[in-house]
Motif scaffolding. Structure first.
Motif, mmCIF file in Angstrom:
data_model
loop_
_atom_site.group_PDB
_atom_site.id
_atom_site.type_symbol
_atom_site.label_atom_id
_atom_site.label_comp_id
_atom_site.label_asym_id
_atom_site.label_seq_id
_atom_site.Cartn_x
_atom_site.Cartn_y
_atom_site.Cartn_z
ATOM 1 N N UNK A 107 -55.225 5.050 35.921
ATOM 2 C CA UNK A 107 -55.449 5.724 37.200
ATOM 3 C C UNK A 107 -56.925 6.054 37.407
ATOM 4 N N UNK A 108 -57.567 6.593 36.355
ATOM 5 C CA UNK A 108 -58.955 7.005 36.548
ATOM 6 C C UNK A 108 -59.926 5.834 36.504
ATOM 7 N N UNK A 109 -59.559 4.761 35.800
ATOM 8 C CA UNK A 109 -60.387 3.548 35.870
ATOM 9 C C UNK A 109 -60.315 2.993 37.302
ATOM 10 N N UNK A 110 -59.087 2.985 37.873
ATOM 11 C CA UNK A 110 -58.921 2.519 39.257
ATOM 12 C C UNK A 110 -59.708 3.400 40.221
ATOM 13 N N UNK A 111 -59.686 4.720 39.957
ATOM 14 C CA UNK A 111 -60.397 5.663 40.831
ATOM 15 C C UNK A 111 -61.906 5.425 40.794
ATOM 16 N N UNK A 131 -53.316 10.148 44.730
ATOM 17 C CA UNK A 131 -52.558 11.404 44.641
ATOM 18 C C UNK A 131 -51.343 11.235 43.739
ATOM 19 N N UNK A 132 -50.734 10.058 43.852
ATOM 20 C CA UNK A 132 -49.507 9.800 43.093
ATOM 21 C C UNK A 132 -49.724 8.796 41.969
ATOM 22 N N UNK A 133 -50.978 8.373 41.810
ATOM 23 C CA UNK A 133 -51.287 7.285 40.877
ATOM 24 C C UNK A 133 -50.747 7.488 39.471
ATOM 25 N N UNK A 134 -51.048 8.648 38.878
ATOM 26 C CA UNK A 134 -50.636 8.884 37.491
ATOM 27 C C UNK A 134 -49.116 8.788 37.372
#
Lengths: 157, 74
Positions: A107-111, A131-134
């Motif tokens: 999720x945070x790599x994508x962010x 918002x719902x990624x994780x």
């Protein structure tokens, strides 16, 4: 260490809520469902409207369909991902933990990638996903792992 | 003295299971875990907790170190 998980019956409820949220989301986004009966007065802690002053601690008019959809998505994903499996043992706990770790990292790599390569409204849509990624990635990873483990059993004995 | 080479763990659960004529499902039920767990342990994809290792050893009436052993690799 005590880990809180929802009872196993919540898993099906979770999938149902998620599908319902997905249907409502598709309807509102693609087919412009109005649902005007959902426009009500709500209490706002803080409201910033486009080209208007900020308002605090006040009542405003708002269509609550987006709040309902987000609530359904969150509850659906929480219930489907964090309900007890038929046999909840240490291996399942390890699978949960590794799925959650992967989900946070992905999720945070994508962010980070999104923040560098998406701009304007594209980033806004992406932020909505984040918002719902994780929860989304965790659910995908966890249920995929369970499926793979069950498939592996079919080749045994 | 403990050798500092990298270690993984291998086990003889499949052998003991055959000796005791137990299926994965039966063994899983005896130690109260899922069949997936037994399968993953047998394939060395998962290292069980001390409690589960002790339970498995007690089922097969052996010491834990008879069932599990460290495997060195460079």
């Amino acid at each position: 260490m005590k880990t809180y998980l929802f009872p196993s019956v919540y898993q099906k409820l979770g999938f149902t809520l998620f599908i319902l949220a997905l249907l409502l989301f598709t309807g509102v986004l693609l087919f412009d469902w109005e649902l005007s009966f959902l426009t009500v007065k709500v209490w706002a802690l803080w409201d910033i409207e486009f080209l208007a002053d900020s308002q605090y601690f006040t009542f405003i008019e708002n269509n609550i369909i987006d709040e309902i959809i987000l609530l359904l998505f969150i509850l659906g994903l929480l219930f489907s991902g964090f309900s007890k499996q038929k046999i909840e043992d240490e291996y399942i706990a390890k699978t949960r933990l590794s799925s959650l770790l992967s989900a946070v990292l992905i999720n945070y790599v994508l962010l980070i990638l999104g923040s560098f390569f998406l701009y304007g409204l594209a980033f806004y849509y992406f932020a909505l996903f984040a918002l719902l990624g994780v929860l989304l990635i965790y659910n995908l990873k966890f249920h995929l792992n369970i499926y793979v483990q069950q498939k592996a059993l079919q080749h045994e004995e | 003295m403990f050798n500092r080479k990298l270690c993984s763990m291998k086990n003889k659960i499949k052998i003991y299971r055959a000796k005791f004529e137990l299926t994965q499902a039966q063994l899983a039920e005896l130690v109260q875990v899922s069949r997936q767990s037994i399968n993953a342990i047998e394939k060395a994809k998962y290292i069980p907790s001390t409690v589960l290792a002790l339970k498995l050893a007690s089922i097969f009436e052996v010491k834990v170190e008879d069932l599990f052993e460290l495997e060195e690799y460079e």
